[in-house]
Design a protein around this motif. Structure first.
Motif, PDB file in Angstrom:
ATOM      1  N   SER A 125      -8.946  -8.239  -0.503  1.00 22.35           N
ATOM      2  CA  SER A 125      -8.247  -7.808   0.697  1.00 22.35           C
ATOM      3  C   SER A 125      -9.086  -8.077   1.941  1.00 22.35           C
ATOM      4  O   SER A 125     -10.259  -8.430   1.849  1.00 22.35           O
ATOM      5  N   ASN A 134     -10.418  -3.672   2.523  1.00 20.55           N
ATOM      6  CA  ASN A 134     -10.466  -2.558   1.578  1.00 20.55           C
ATOM      7  C   ASN A 134     -10.982  -2.958   0.207  1.00 20.55           C
ATOM      8  O   ASN A 134     -10.643  -2.346  -0.799  1.00 20.55           O
ATOM      9  N   GLU A 174      -4.532  -2.546   0.012  1.00 22.11           N
ATOM     10  CA  GLU A 174      -4.246  -3.058   1.351  1.00 22.11           C
ATOM     11  C   GLU A 174      -3.115  -4.069   1.273  1.00 22.11           C
ATOM     12  O   GLU A 174      -2.937  -4.719   0.247  1.00 22.11           O
ATOM     13  N   ASP A 175      -2.369  -4.216   2.358  1.00 26.91           N
ATOM     14  CA  ASP A 175      -1.269  -5.172   2.384  1.00 26.91           C
ATOM     15  C   ASP A 175      -1.717  -6.600   2.697  1.00 26.91           C
ATOM     16  O   ASP A 175      -1.035  -7.544   2.346  1.00 26.91           O
ATOM     17  N   ARG A 176      -2.848  -6.767   3.352  1.00 27.38           N
ATOM     18  CA  ARG A 176      -3.333  -8.101   3.728  1.00 27.38           C
ATOM     19  C   ARG A 176      -4.205  -8.653   2.596  1.00 27.38           C
ATOM     20  O   ARG A 176      -5.371  -8.317   2.487  1.00 27.38           O
ATOM     21  N   ARG A 229       0.834  -1.197   0.000  1.00 29.33           N
ATOM     22  CA  ARG A 229       0.000   0.000   0.000  1.00 29.33           C
ATOM     23  C   ARG A 229       0.873   1.253   0.000  1.00 29.33           C
ATOM     24  O   ARG A 229       0.654   2.175  -0.773  1.00 29.33           O
TER      25      ARG A 229
END
Length: 181
Positions: free
Chosen positions: A50, A53, A31-33, A24
Motif C-alpha cells: 500500500s 499502511n 488501505e485503498d491505494r 478499507r
C-alpha cells in the motif's frame, strides 16, 4: 483462478465474469491505494503493498496487515521478488549457508523493496532488512527482477533502471533515455 488489480480505490479481483472490489471501509483492507501485488507461488497467498499502511496478505479467508510493528522499516512497499529468483541474494551475502542464522537464510524468503530504497526479506521468522550500498538510499524502487546471470535489476522513480551484481552497479539507464508511452 482470479486476476487481481491494485488501484487507487481498492483491490480488485476479476473472476472472468465480474469484478469484486475490496476496500478499507467495506472489507478491512489496510488501505485503498494499492501499488504492488504479488502472488506467492508456494503458499498461493496474495501480498499487496500500500501507499502508507504497509503490506497485507490475503490467504483466501482474510487479510493480515504488516507494518513497522511487524519489523518493516517503513510502510510503502511496491516491488516484490518471487522466491524462484532469490539466488541473487545468496550470491550477495552467502545467506543460504547452513550455518547462517535462521533469519539470514533466504532459501524460502520473499523479497520486497520500498519507496525509500530499502530491501527486506520475509521468511518464516519474520521481516529482515537487507543491506544495499548507500547509493540506493532514498531511491524509490518500483520494480525488482533478477536476470539469468543473477544480477538484480531495479526500476526506480527518478533514478532510471539500475543493474546491480551484489557489490557494484554494473549499468544504469537514466530516466531520460527510457521511452515514454
Amino acid at each position: 483462478g482470479f486476476l487481481w488489480f491494485g488501484t487507487q480505490n481498492g483491490l480488485c479481483r476479476f473472476n472472468g465474469i465480474e469484478f469484486t472490489v475490496f476496500t478499507r471501509e467495506k472489507d478491512g483492507v489496510a488501505e485503498d491505494r494499492i501499488f504492488g501485488l504479488f502472488e506467492d507461488p508456494v503458499s498461493g497467498n496474495l501480498w499487496a503493498g500500500s501507499e502508507s499502511n504497509g503490506l497485507f496478505e490475503f490467504d483466501g479467508q482474510g487479510w493480515k496487515q504488516y507494518g513497522t510493528e511487524s519489523g518493516l522499516p517503513n510502510t510503502n512497499f511496491r516491488a516484490f521478488l518471487p522466491r524462484a529468483e532469490r539466488q541473487f541474494f545468496s550470491k550477495m551475502a552467502g545467506s543460504t549457508a547452513k550455518d547462517a542464522p535462521k533469519e539470514k537464510r533466504t532459501g524460502d524468503a520473499i523479497f520486497l523493496a520500498n519507496m525509500a530504497g530499502q530491501l527486506v526479506a520475509r521468511n518464516d521468522s519474520g521481516f529482515h532488512p537487507y543491506s544495499l550500498p548507500q547509493r540506493f538510499s532514498g531511491m524509490k524502487i518500483a520494480f525488482l527482477a533478477v536476470d539469468r546471470h543473477q544480477n538484480l535489476w531495479l526500476a526506480t522513480a527518478g533514478h532510471g533502471i539500475l543493474q546491480f551484481n551484489g557489490t557494484e552497479i554494473l549499468s544504469t539507464v537514466p530516466d531520460n533515455l527510457i521511452p515514454k508511452p
